[in-house]
Enzyme design. Structure first.
Site, short mmCIF file in Angstrom:
data_model
loop_
_atom_site.label_atom_id
_atom_site.label_comp_id
_atom_site.label_asym_id
_atom_site.label_seq_id
_atom_site.Cartn_x
_atom_site.Cartn_y
_atom_site.Cartn_z
N ASP A 36 0.88 -1.16 0.00
CA ASP A 36 0.00 0.00 0.00
C ASP A 36 0.92 1.22 0.00
O ASP A 36 1.69 1.40 0.94
CB ASP A 36 -0.88 -0.04 1.26
N ILE A 37 0.85 2.01 -1.05
CA ILE A 37 1.83 3.11 -1.16
C ILE A 37 1.61 4.17 -0.08
O ILE A 37 2.46 5.03 0.11
CB ILE A 37 1.87 3.77 -2.56
N TYR A 61 -5.67 6.54 -7.41
CA TYR A 61 -7.09 6.55 -7.07
C TYR A 61 -7.81 7.20 -8.24
O TYR A 61 -7.50 8.34 -8.61
CB TYR A 61 -7.34 7.33 -5.78
N THR A 102 -2.31 12.45 -15.95
CA THR A 102 -3.54 12.44 -16.73
C THR A 102 -3.78 13.74 -17.50
O THR A 102 -3.26 14.81 -17.12
CB THR A 102 -4.73 12.22 -15.74
N ASP A 103 -4.61 13.65 -18.52
CA ASP A 103 -5.06 14.86 -19.26
C ASP A 103 -5.92 15.75 -18.36
O ASP A 103 -6.14 16.92 -18.67
CB ASP A 103 -5.87 14.43 -20.50
N TYR A 126 -9.66 15.23 -8.67
CA TYR A 126 -8.79 14.18 -9.21
C TYR A 126 -7.66 14.83 -10.02
O TYR A 126 -6.48 14.52 -9.81
CB TYR A 126 -9.62 13.22 -10.08
N TRP A 151 -7.77 8.43 -20.95
CA TRP A 151 -8.87 7.57 -21.36
C TRP A 151 -8.40 6.15 -21.70
O TRP A 151 -8.47 5.71 -22.83
CB TRP A 151 -9.50 8.25 -22.57
#
Ligand SMILES: NC(=O)c1ccc[n+]([C@@H]2O[C@H](COP(=O)([O-])OP(=O)(O)OC[C@H]3O[C@@H](n4cnc5c(N)ncnc54)[C@H](OP(=O)(O)O)[C@@H]3O)[C@@H](O)[C@H]2O)c1
Length: 285
Positions: A36-37, A61, A102-103, A126, A151
């Site tokens: 678990d990081i 997450y 992420t984008d 997020y 995506w």
């Protein structure tokens, strides 16, 4: 032989990355139940024992809706604070550190795609946590290498992704309501994995860089609707696809970027999105 330690090994990308393993590297992976990081002692001990050359952080997450409300803390812990802590440990033991982003770090105002150096301006928690993860990790350890992607689909039947959902709906529903006003770059995790392998093979020259890795698209992004339509055509299955806006589809409690195509200005290119999609649909048969 170089050793790669992978976190979040139960995830979709990690699954395909492990499957596409190249013999010239040794990979050691840990799922959340073992590593678990968010447990500092855990990571430090494992890194000390395993002695990897590279830490590839696939743990994240991903529930953007819950990250706005009941899972705010978990989102910031896993996607920001502990990315910073992983980078700190990578620095302590002088290991290469690669983390995924992420984008969603962008606000979607730019219609012709985002370059690696464009200014981030996340619209939701997020995206904000991923942005903070990028920033904190690179500030503490400048060797951190960031791979932004968008995506994702892949992993096979057991994974929860858009392609699997549409294939299921095509077999079970006559009418499918789909968002047609958000435009992104789809990414097949097997194609992304191949590009990550190439990057890892050249990591001596790439430390501290940011990459935008998604399947190649010629226009300014694909909508969920266009993507679903293409799945129907490739599968030769018919259903009534009903276009709707994201505002109509969702509760309205979360903002997402409308246009977030990622421009890849590196030499680590992924193939055309339709070829990736065709291959994944075959894999599901
Ligand atoms: N999927 C997308 O569309 C997409 C788009 C853009 C960027 N990305 C980025 O790409 C990366 C890989 O995404 P993915 O689709 O492979 O995600 P995924 O399938 O959700 O994999 C992430 C894995 O991390 C695990 N995890 C969560 N908290 C953890 C913790 N504290 N310690 C260790 N592991 C933990 C998750 O386990 P549980 O599920 O059991 O919590 C899951 O197995 C992520 O960084 C993501 O932000 C993904």
């Amino acid at each position: 032989m170089k050793k790669i330690l992978i976190t979040g090994a139960d995830g979709m990308l990690a699954h395909d990355f492990i499957q596409s393993q190249k013999n010239k590297f040794q990979i050691i992976w840990f799922d959340k139940s073992v590593l678990d990081i968010t447990v500092l002692h855990n990571i430090d001990t494992i890194v000390q024992n395993v002695k990897p050359d590279i830490i590839l952080n696939c743990a994240a997450y991903l529930n953007a809706e819950k990250a706005e409300k009941e899972e705010k803390k978990r989102n910031f812990d896993v996607n920001a604070l502990w990315v910073f802590n992983l980078a700190t440990i990578a620095k302590k033991y002088q290991k290469d550190f690669i983390t995924l982003s992420t984008d969603y770090v962008f606000d979607g105002q730019k219609r012709n795609g985002y370059n690696e150096t464009d200014i981030q301006n996340p619209l939701n928690n997020y995206g904000l946590a991923k942005y903070l993860g990028e920033k904190l990790a690179t500030e503490i350890y400048s060797n951190t290498l960031i791979i932004r992607t968008s995506w994702l689909y892949g992993g096979g039947k057991n994974y929860d992704n858009f392609v699997n959902t549409i294939v299921w709906l095509l077999n079970n529903e006559k009418e499918i309501k789909i968002v047609n006003n958000q435009f992104w770059s789809p990414t097949y995790t097997m194609d992304l994995s191949m590009a990550i392998w190439e990057i890892i093979s050249n990591i001596e020259f790439l430390r501290w860089k940011i990459f935008h890795l998604s399947n190649d698209i010629s226009n300014n992004g694909i909508s969920w609707f266009d993507f679903a339509d293409r799945i129907c055509k490739i599968k030769k299955k018919w259903a009534q696809l009903v276009p709707c806006s994201s505002e109509e589809y969702e509760s309205g409690d979360i903002s997402r970027p409308k246009f977030s195509k990622l421009n890849n200005n590196s030499s680590f290119l992924l193939r055309n999105w339709e070829e990736g999609l065709k291959e994944y649909l075959k894999r599901l048969e």
